[in-house]
Design an enzyme around this catalytic site. Structure first.
Site, mmCIF file in Angstrom:
data_model
loop_
_atom_site.group_PDB
_atom_site.id
_atom_site.type_symbol
_atom_site.label_atom_id
_atom_site.label_comp_id
_atom_site.label_asym_id
_atom_site.label_seq_id
_atom_site.Cartn_x
_atom_site.Cartn_y
_atom_site.Cartn_z
ATOM 1 C CE LYS A 32 -11.479 19.042 -8.705
ATOM 2 N NZ LYS A 32 -12.589 18.106 -8.783
ATOM 3 N N GLY B 248 -25.765 16.009 -22.975
ATOM 4 C CA GLY B 248 -24.392 15.484 -22.891
ATOM 5 C C GLY B 248 -24.382 13.994 -22.591
ATOM 6 C CB VAL B 249 -24.922 10.955 -24.356
ATOM 7 C CG1 VAL B 249 -26.308 10.814 -23.769
ATOM 8 C CG2 VAL B 249 -25.015 11.587 -25.739
ATOM 9 N N GLY B 250 -21.746 11.799 -22.512
ATOM 10 C CA GLY B 250 -20.349 11.394 -22.373
ATOM 11 C C GLY B 250 -20.252 10.237 -21.394
ATOM 12 C CB VAL C 208 -21.802 10.849 -16.155
ATOM 13 C CG1 VAL C 208 -22.960 10.625 -15.192
ATOM 14 C CG2 VAL C 208 -20.494 10.940 -15.380
HETATM 15 P P1 NAD Z 1 -17.591 13.853 -20.455
HETATM 16 O O1 NAD Z 1 -16.659 14.871 -20.977
HETATM 17 O O2 NAD Z 1 -17.275 12.406 -20.631
HETATM 18 O O3 NAD Z 1 -19.045 14.080 -21.098
HETATM 19 C C1 NAD Z 1 -19.608 15.331 -21.326
HETATM 20 C C2 NAD Z 1 -20.372 15.258 -22.633
HETATM 21 O O4 NAD Z 1 -21.066 16.475 -22.824
HETATM 22 C C3 NAD Z 1 -19.469 15.063 -23.850
HETATM 23 O O5 NAD Z 1 -19.988 14.018 -24.658
HETATM 24 C C4 NAD Z 1 -19.544 16.415 -24.557
HETATM 25 O O6 NAD Z 1 -19.402 16.290 -25.961
HETATM 26 C C5 NAD Z 1 -20.907 16.884 -24.189
HETATM 27 N N1 NAD Z 1 -21.122 18.320 -24.235
HETATM 28 C C6 NAD Z 1 -20.253 19.320 -23.953
HETATM 29 N N2 NAD Z 1 -20.848 20.518 -24.103
HETATM 30 C C7 NAD Z 1 -22.123 20.265 -24.458
HETATM 31 C C8 NAD Z 1 -23.244 21.091 -24.732
HETATM 32 N N3 NAD Z 1 -23.179 22.423 -24.667
HETATM 33 N N4 NAD Z 1 -24.418 20.494 -25.061
HETATM 34 C C9 NAD Z 1 -24.513 19.140 -25.130
HETATM 35 N N5 NAD Z 1 -23.466 18.317 -24.888
HETATM 36 C C10 NAD Z 1 -22.299 18.877 -24.557
HETATM 37 O O7 NAD Z 1 -17.815 14.214 -18.921
HETATM 38 P P2 NAD Z 1 -18.439 13.272 -17.803
HETATM 39 O O8 NAD Z 1 -17.364 12.620 -17.053
HETATM 40 O O9 NAD Z 1 -19.548 12.474 -18.407
HETATM 41 O O10 NAD Z 1 -19.060 14.376 -16.827
HETATM 42 C C11 NAD Z 1 -20.248 15.084 -17.185
HETATM 43 C C12 NAD Z 1 -20.487 16.203 -16.191
HETATM 44 O O11 NAD Z 1 -20.653 15.644 -14.877
HETATM 45 C C13 NAD Z 1 -19.344 17.200 -16.044
HETATM 46 O O12 NAD Z 1 -19.901 18.463 -15.763
HETATM 47 C C14 NAD Z 1 -18.573 16.708 -14.838
HETATM 48 O O13 NAD Z 1 -17.875 17.759 -14.193
HETATM 49 C C15 NAD Z 1 -19.692 16.197 -13.982
HETATM 50 N N6 NAD Z 1 -19.277 15.153 -13.040
HETATM 51 C C16 NAD Z 1 -18.699 14.034 -13.504
HETATM 52 C C17 NAD Z 1 -18.314 13.042 -12.608
HETATM 53 C C18 NAD Z 1 -17.675 11.769 -13.105
HETATM 54 O O14 NAD Z 1 -17.579 10.826 -12.320
HETATM 55 N N7 NAD Z 1 -17.253 11.691 -14.367
HETATM 56 C C19 NAD Z 1 -18.532 13.207 -11.246
HETATM 57 C C20 NAD Z 1 -19.163 14.369 -10.796
HETATM 58 C C21 NAD Z 1 -19.527 15.340 -11.720
#
Ligand code: NAD
Length: 351
Positions: free
Chosen positions: A78, A183-185, A187
């Site tokens: 990393k 969290g509806v980002g 993923v």
């Molecule tokens: P992202 O930033 O697109 O989405 C995260 C969402 O969570 C955002 O909409 C944010 O507003 C919301 N959020 C933050 N704090 C919050 C809280 N306390 N309560 C409710 N919602 C909250 O991130 P992502 O890419 O969707 O990844 C989500 C998680 O999965 C992260 O922890 C990331 O490390 C993990 N992850 C992601 C991937 C990937 O391919 N993107 C792969 C492995 C792990």
């Protein structure tokens, strides 16, 4: 340095400084027995250098486990750049980072992580060959993927949730099941889409109210307050926001039968794994269920075949089934079984 609580057997830690571009970065390679370290590059305004070092060490160790469990020919690595991406991100900084990656001669392969965009990786790729996640490819679902690993991660989490439902209820069919997504980002929203299409009832929460509302409008999800989503009376609680969703404040409130989501490091402390088991809650080890993204970017290093990659991501469900079976027969928690399997694999070079 070697006494650092997170050092834990790292092979290499490289500190890089480029005064001209302002680059201050750390690359950590935890274990390369299976192959070159693979893991994303994160850029963040860390509160201190100590915090940055702890972050990169924990993350690279986590990648060793994730890559081993996903059966990838890669070890864990990393990288972090210290600094606010909004103000410090420049092409020359990314090119300097590329030179640092290149100096390791392929022992570390970088990819996207938080604070770093695909455009940044393109700059970085001008000075190193050891970068992945840049190809535009089309998944079997027809969705174009350019570096963004989240579509593949969501596919893996969806199938992982099915394996969990099967273990607890005897059927993996999400139809009629209730699922709370924290969290509806990138993923979480895609996961919501897949679960909705399969007939699940959704509850969502997001600190960005607009994102939760979007899920409500598109998938009929019920919006819950951020502070109480973990305590929803549902079949599955899916942490898809930040790490540490299962912590001292939330553990007693959980009402779900299953915890399975995309977030990294969902258990704030290891002992919460035992607490989940004692409460009769099935936990899908985070680095197993969320490996879809790294499976996808690893595949981009070779001849990318969408159907084959999709099949590997779906196979995360088989890995979970094996873990749940072993946990039941040996009286262990799923994450303990996963750690053992990963550590075994880390000692062997991949085939
Ligand atoms: P992202 O930033 O697109 O989405 C995260 C969402 O969570 C955002 O909409 C944010 O507003 C919301 N959020 C933050 N704090 C919050 C809280 N306390 N309560 C409710 N919602 C909250 O991130 P992502 O890419 O969707 O990844 C989500 C998680 O999965 C992260 O922890 C990331 O490390 C993990 N992850 C992601 C991937 C990937 O391919 N993107 C792969 C492995 C792990």
């Amino acid at each position: 340095m070697f006494e650092h609580p997170d050092y834990q057997g790292h092979e290499t830690v490289l500190f890089g400084h480029d005064p001209e571009s302002g680059l201050r970065a750390v690359i950590a390679i935890h274990n390369s027995a299976r192959g070159p370290g693979l893991g994303g590059l994160r850029m963040r305004d860390y509160a201190s250098e100590h915090e940055a070092l702890a972050d990169v060490l924990r993350l690279s160790r986590g990648m060793s486990y994730k890559n081993a469990m996903a059966g990838l020919p890669h070890g864990g690595g990393k990288a972090v750049i210290l600094g606010d991406p909004e103000t410090l991100r420049t092409p020359s900084l990314m090119r300097a980072m590329g030179r640092l990656v290149e100096s390791l001669g392929g022992r570390y392969i970088t990819a996207q992580d938080s604070g770093v965009r695909v455009e940044d990786l393109r700059q970085l790729a001008q000075t190193t060959a050891h970068v992945t996640g840049l190809k535009a490819s089309r998944g079997p679902d027809g969705e174009e993927r350019t570096g963004d690993p989240s579509p593949a991660t969501a596919v893996g989490v969806y199938h992982g949730i099915r394996a969990c439902l099967e273990a607890v209820f005897g059927s993996g069919d999400p139809a009629g099941r209730s699922i709370a997504i924290q969290g509806v980002g990138s993923v979480g929203l895609r996961l919501a889409q897949a679960l909705h299409a399969a007939g699940a009832r959704l509850l969502v929460a997001d600190i960005h109210a607009g994102r939760a509302q979007d899920a409500a409008d598109r998938f009929g999800a019920e919006v819950l307050p951020v502070a109480s989503i973990h305590a929803a009376q549902v079949d599955v609680f899916a942490p898809c926001a930040l790490g540490g969703a299962i912590n001292g404040d939330t553990i007693d409130g959980l009402r779900a039968r299953i915890v399975a989501g995309a977030a990294n490091n969902q258990l704030a402390r290891p002992e919460f794994g035992a607490a989940l088991r004692n409460a009769g809650i099935l936990y899908a080890p985070d680095y197993v269920i969320n490996a879809g993204g790294v499976i996808d970017v690893a595949a981009q290093l070779g001849n990318y075949r969408p159907q084959q990659v999709h099949a590997r991501v779906v196979a995360i469900a088989d890995t979970l089934r094996t873990i749940f079976r072993e946990a039941t027969s040996n009286g262990l928690q799923p994450e303990q079984v996963a750690d053992r399997l990963a550590e075994q694999r880390m000692r062997q070079p991949s085939a």
